[in-house]
Motif scaffolding. Structure first.
Motif, PDB file in Angstrom:
ATOM      1  N   LYS A 190       0.852  -1.192   0.000  1.00 26.64           N
ATOM      2  CA  LYS A 190       0.000   0.000   0.000  1.00 26.64           C
ATOM      3  C   LYS A 190       0.885   1.238   0.000  1.00 26.64           C
ATOM      4  CE  LYS A 190      -3.849  -2.243   2.387  1.00 26.64           C
ATOM      5  NZ  LYS A 190      -4.723  -2.246   3.586  1.00 26.64           N
ATOM      6  N   ARG A 191       0.400   2.284  -0.711  1.00 30.37           N
ATOM      7  CA  ARG A 191       1.226   3.484  -0.861  1.00 30.37           C
ATOM      8  C   ARG A 191       0.445   4.734  -0.509  1.00 30.37           C
ATOM      9  NH1 ARG A 191       5.251   4.967  -5.924  1.00 30.37           N
ATOM     10  NH2 ARG A 191       6.156   6.846  -4.963  1.00 30.37           N
ATOM     11  N   ASP A 192       1.115   5.621   0.190  1.00 33.77           N
ATOM     12  CA  ASP A 192       0.557   6.940   0.516  1.00 33.77           C
ATOM     13  C   ASP A 192       1.662   7.954   0.259  1.00 33.77           C
ATOM     14  OD1 ASP A 192      -0.752   9.159   1.438  1.00 33.77           O
ATOM     15  OD2 ASP A 192      -0.782   8.541   3.549  1.00 33.77           O
ATOM     16  N   GLY A 193       1.667   8.503  -0.958  1.00 37.77           N
ATOM     17  CA  GLY A 193       2.742   9.404  -1.342  1.00 37.77           C
ATOM     18  C   GLY A 193       4.051   8.657  -1.436  1.00 37.77           C
ATOM     19  N   GLU A 194       5.046   9.122  -0.697  1.00 37.94           N
ATOM     20  CA  GLU A 194       6.351   8.473  -0.700  1.00 37.94           C
ATOM     21  C   GLU A 194       6.454   7.387   0.367  1.00 37.94           C
ATOM     22  OE1 GLU A 194       9.253   8.990  -2.847  1.00 37.94           O
ATOM     23  OE2 GLU A 194       7.388   9.502  -3.879  1.00 37.94           O
ATOM     24  N   SER A 195       5.399   7.211   1.161  1.00 35.49           N
ATOM     25  CA  SER A 195       5.400   6.203   2.216  1.00 35.49           C
ATOM     26  C   SER A 195       4.682   4.946   1.739  1.00 35.49           C
ATOM     27  CB  SER A 195       4.711   6.749   3.471  1.00 35.49           C
ATOM     28  OG  SER A 195       5.417   7.861   3.970  1.00 35.49           O
ATOM     29  N   LEU A 196       5.283   3.802   1.995  1.00 37.54           N
ATOM     30  CA  LEU A 196       4.692   2.520   1.605  1.00 37.54           C
ATOM     31  C   LEU A 196       4.643   1.599   2.807  1.00 37.54           C
ATOM     32  CD1 LEU A 196       6.842   3.428  -0.939  1.00 37.54           C
ATOM     33  CD2 LEU A 196       5.385   1.716  -2.032  1.00 37.54           C
ATOM     34  N   SER A 197       3.714   0.670   2.782  1.00 39.29           N
ATOM     35  CA  SER A 197       3.589  -0.286   3.885  1.00 39.29           C
ATOM     36  C   SER A 197       3.187  -1.650   3.342  1.00 39.29           C
ATOM     37  CB  SER A 197       2.557   0.197   4.910  1.00 39.29           C
ATOM     38  OG  SER A 197       1.277   0.270   4.327  1.00 39.29           O
ATOM     39  N   VAL A 198       3.602  -2.677   4.085  1.00 37.86           N
ATOM     40  CA  VAL A 198       3.269  -4.059   3.743  1.00 37.86           C
ATOM     41  C   VAL A 198       2.776  -4.741   5.012  1.00 37.86           C
ATOM     42  CG1 VAL A 198       4.139  -6.270   2.893  1.00 37.86           C
ATOM     43  CG2 VAL A 198       5.059  -4.134   1.962  1.00 37.86           C
ATOM     44  N   ASP A 199       1.515  -5.158   5.013  1.00 39.39           N
ATOM     45  CA  ASP A 199       0.934  -5.909   6.125  1.00 39.39           C
ATOM     46  C   ASP A 199       1.189  -7.390   5.849  1.00 39.39           C
ATOM     47  OD1 ASP A 199      -0.593  -7.227   7.984  1.00 39.39           O
ATOM     48  OD2 ASP A 199      -2.397  -6.010   7.705  1.00 39.39           O
ATOM     49  N   LEU A 200       1.945  -8.039   6.719  1.00 39.66           N
ATOM     50  CA  LEU A 200       2.315  -9.437   6.471  1.00 39.66           C
ATOM     51  C   LEU A 200       1.155 -10.401   6.654  1.00 39.66           C
ATOM     52  CD1 LEU A 200       5.933  -9.664   7.926  1.00 39.66           C
ATOM     53  CD2 LEU A 200       5.136  -8.928   5.682  1.00 39.66           C
ATOM     54  N   ASP A 201       0.021  -9.909   7.090  1.00 38.94           N
ATOM     55  CA  ASP A 201      -1.196 -10.725   7.123  1.00 38.94           C
ATOM     56  C   ASP A 201      -2.013 -10.563   5.848  1.00 38.94           C
ATOM     57  OD1 ASP A 201      -0.784 -11.835   9.655  1.00 38.94           O
ATOM     58  OD2 ASP A 201      -1.556 -10.026  10.632  1.00 38.94           O
ATOM     59  N   ASP A 202      -1.581  -9.662   4.967  1.00 38.64           N
ATOM     60  CA  ASP A 202      -2.330  -9.374   3.738  1.00 38.64           C
ATOM     61  C   ASP A 202      -1.604 -10.016   2.557  1.00 38.64           C
ATOM     62  OD1 ASP A 202      -4.080  -8.399   1.889  1.00 38.64           O
ATOM     63  OD2 ASP A 202      -3.584  -6.274   2.174  1.00 38.64           O
ATOM     64  N   GLU A 203      -1.762 -11.318   2.456  1.00 39.57           N
ATOM     65  CA  GLU A 203      -1.084 -12.085   1.406  1.00 39.57           C
ATOM     66  C   GLU A 203      -1.883 -12.055   0.109  1.00 39.57           C
ATOM     67  OE1 GLU A 203       0.326 -16.705   0.523  1.00 39.57           O
ATOM     68  OE2 GLU A 203      -0.253 -16.100   2.559  1.00 39.57           O
ATOM     69  N   ILE A 204      -1.185 -11.955  -1.008  1.00 40.47           N
ATOM     70  CA  ILE A 204      -1.823 -12.036  -2.327  1.00 40.47           C
ATOM     71  C   ILE A 204      -1.735 -13.487  -2.796  1.00 40.47           C
ATOM     72  CG2 ILE A 204      -1.763 -11.280  -4.724  1.00 40.47           C
ATOM     73  CD1 ILE A 204      -0.445  -8.708  -3.798  1.00 40.47           C
ATOM     74  N   LYS A 205      -2.857 -14.138  -2.872  1.00 38.80           N
ATOM     75  CA  LYS A 205      -2.876 -15.521  -3.335  1.00 38.80           C
ATOM     76  C   LYS A 205      -2.818 -15.553  -4.862  1.00 38.80           C
ATOM     77  CE  LYS A 205      -3.622 -17.559   0.728  1.00 38.80           C
ATOM     78  NZ  LYS A 205      -2.676 -18.544   1.303  1.00 38.80           N
ATOM     79  N   PRO A 206      -1.936 -16.348  -5.436  1.00 43.64           N
ATOM     80  CA  PRO A 206      -1.872 -16.410  -6.903  1.00 43.64           C
ATOM     81  C   PRO A 206      -3.162 -16.965  -7.489  1.00 43.64           C
ATOM     82  CG  PRO A 206      -0.523 -18.133  -5.916  1.00 43.64           C
ATOM     83  CD  PRO A 206      -0.965 -17.254  -4.789  1.00 43.64           C
ATOM     84  N   GLN A 207      -3.560 -16.423  -8.627  1.00 44.67           N
ATOM     85  CA  GLN A 207      -4.744 -16.927  -9.305  1.00 44.67           C
ATOM     86  C   GLN A 207      -4.457 -18.301  -9.887  1.00 44.67           C
ATOM     87  OE1 GLN A 207      -7.937 -15.648  -9.776  1.00 44.67           O
ATOM     88  NE2 GLN A 207      -7.339 -14.176  -8.200  1.00 44.67           N
TER      89      GLN A 207
END
Length: 515
Positions: free
Chosen positions: A89-106
């Protein structure tokens, strides 16, 4: 847990590993697109941030498994699966990654529902073919036939972690203990294939016949044996299968062990067994160990690792006989010298098991295939039997990673996959580990007549290049993992540096790759 970072922390076209608690997260950047993955390679746990980035490819520094920088999918083994991906996730120049928010491959769209593939062989190539088919959406029937009474397992661990006691038998299974069931593979163990009828599309077993739409022949190789007096005596072992390793491990404790053969398998076994043995002696016919891959100077440095642990060597020596009334008690050399032996381990190479395709094999038993691993319509030959094209030309390679590559490429060919990377686009690579030190080898050199060394083998930090027609075609190294990974990518791209350039002095292969 949440990772927070600035866009400027990751260079455009690059990657960076961040630590979040006790986890590591790899972030890649392409322009304004950021992607986040588990940073540890699923093969052996290397930090991928210590590897190299080449376009869309992330190359592991240890064993050169390769992943897609945008979605983490597997491009090259020896890893068997892609990377876990997290949402950025991005907010301007700041980015974050929630390690509980996994992207499952299709999941891929199912295909080949009415198709039937038979895989003959349960080694690395056969396993990777089946795995790639299922992961690629193959919905047809897969039957795997293996002569061993065991599901596919990590053969590379036999001479290393298994013999040394660092990896138990129940941890050797490829894909886990329930891999076949989970992937709907009809795995048939202890099966002997008697005939392959290519015209009738039939595989003949003892008392059964299987039809196929595609067949993958992955029958591996058989260890060579000695033809000398005493070759029939008990107390002699080979090291190819799990059963071989199991018997050797049970018999070796406290014994005087003689290893015949001074190449990789014999030396790995020596390093794994020496701690529990009474003595270990290696006999080699060449003047230095691993002479087909390394120059004498580098070979001596590796040999010193063994000698410091108590391993003895007889080099430039030939075995005349195995001596003993009923079992091996000594090895007699042609020089007349004898070496006490309670147990003899043969590490003198292998021959391809190409009987099912004998009419297509060359005089050395190798089966020529095309870049899709096809030897005939709907018939694939992979692994130790295959004489396959690579970026360096046609060759038969007996190494684990190449076997996995060939199984992967054959399966992608059956799938007609858009991800297909044919064998003539791939680079041979292997590694050996002895006393916790890893030697890695990229490419292939027919001879070591023209070489150049960077670094110091005695300090176990070097790269040794081999040349053909004034171009680098192979490199072995220790302690310079990132440069060696970059060299593989340069070979793949046809941009390997020339001999004159390398001889001028050391430079960064990683920077050369970027240029």
């Amino acid at each position: 847990m949440t990772l927070k970072f600035k866009a400027s922390d990751v260079s455009d076209g690059g990657m960076h590993t961040f630590e979040v608690g006790d986890q590591k997260v790899l972030v890649t950047r392409d322009g304004e697109d950021f992607h986040a993955f588990d940073a540890l390679c699923p093969h052996a746990g290397a930090d991928l941030g210590g590897g190299v980035r080449c376009g869309s490819r992330i190359v592991c520094p240890w064993h050169h498994a390769t992943f897609h920088a945008g979605n983490g999918s597997l491009i090259e083994p020896p890893a068997l699966e892609g990377l876990k991906q997290y949402r950025v996730k991005r907010d301007g120049e700041s980015l974050s990654v929630d390690l509980d928010d996994e992207i499952k491959p299709q999941p891929p769209k199912p295909s080949h529902e009415d198709h039937h593939t038979v895989i003959i062989g349960g080694g690395a190539s056969g396993f990777m073919a089946a795995q790639t088919l299922r992961h690629g959406g193959y919905a047809g029937k897969i039957i795997m036939l293996t002569a061993e009474n065991r599901a596919p397992y990590d053969r590379t661990a036999l001479s290393k972690a298994y013999l040394s006691g660092k990896k138990p038998a129940d941890k050797l299974a490829l894909g886990g203990p329930d891999w076949a069931k989970e992937n709907k593979i009809d795995l048939r163990e202890g099966v002997k294939v008697t005939k392959l009828d290519r015209d009738a599309h039939e595989v003949h077993l003892d008392g059964d016949t299987l039809g196929f739409d595609a067949v993958i022949v992955a029958t591996g190789a058989t260890p060579n044996t000695l033809s000398i007096p005493g070759a029939e005596l008990d107390g002699q072992y080979q090291l190819r299968s799990f059963r071989d390793a199991e018997k050797l491990k049970e018999a070796a404790q406290g014994k005087n062990i003689v290893v015949i053969g001074s190449s990789f398998i014999g030396l790995e076994a020596a390093s794994s067994l020496v701690e529990g043995a009474k003595s270990v002696t290696v006999i080699g016919k060449d003047a230095e160990i691993m002479s087909r891959a390394l120059t004498p100077k580098v070979g001596r440095a590796i040999r010193k690792l063994h000698e410091d642990k108590g391993v003895k060597f007889h080099l430039d020596a030939e075995v005349a006989a195995i001596e003993g009334p009923q079992k091996a008690e000594a090895v007699r050399l042609k020089s007349g010298e004898t070496v006490k032996a309670d147990l003899v381990l043969l590490g003198i190479g292998v021959k391809p098991n190409s009987d099912l395709l004998s009419d297509l094999a060359n005089e050395k038993g190798a089966v020529p295939v095309d870049a899709h691993l096809l030897v005939a319509p709907n018939v694939y030959a992979v692994g130790d039997i295959a004489l396959a094209p690579t970026v360096l030309g046609e060759m038969r390679v007996e190494h684990w990673r190449v076997a996995l590559q060939e199984g992967m490429a054959a399966a992608q060919s059956i799938l007609e996959s858009s991800d297909l990377e044919k064998m003539d686009q791939r680079v041979p690579f292997f590694w050996t580990q002895q006393y916790g030190k890893s030697l890695r080898y990229v490419g292939h050199a027919e001879s070591l007549d023209d070489t150049h060394l960077w670094g110091n083998p005695d300090e176990l930090k070097f790269i040794e290049f081999a040349f053909k027609d004034a171009r680098a075609v192979a490199a072995s190294g220790m302690g310079m993992d990132k440069d060696l990974a970059a060299f593989e990518e340069l070979l793949r791209l046809g941009r390997a540096p020339g001999a004159a350039d390398i001889r001028k002095g050391e430079f960064s292969l990683v920077e050369r790759l970027k240029g």
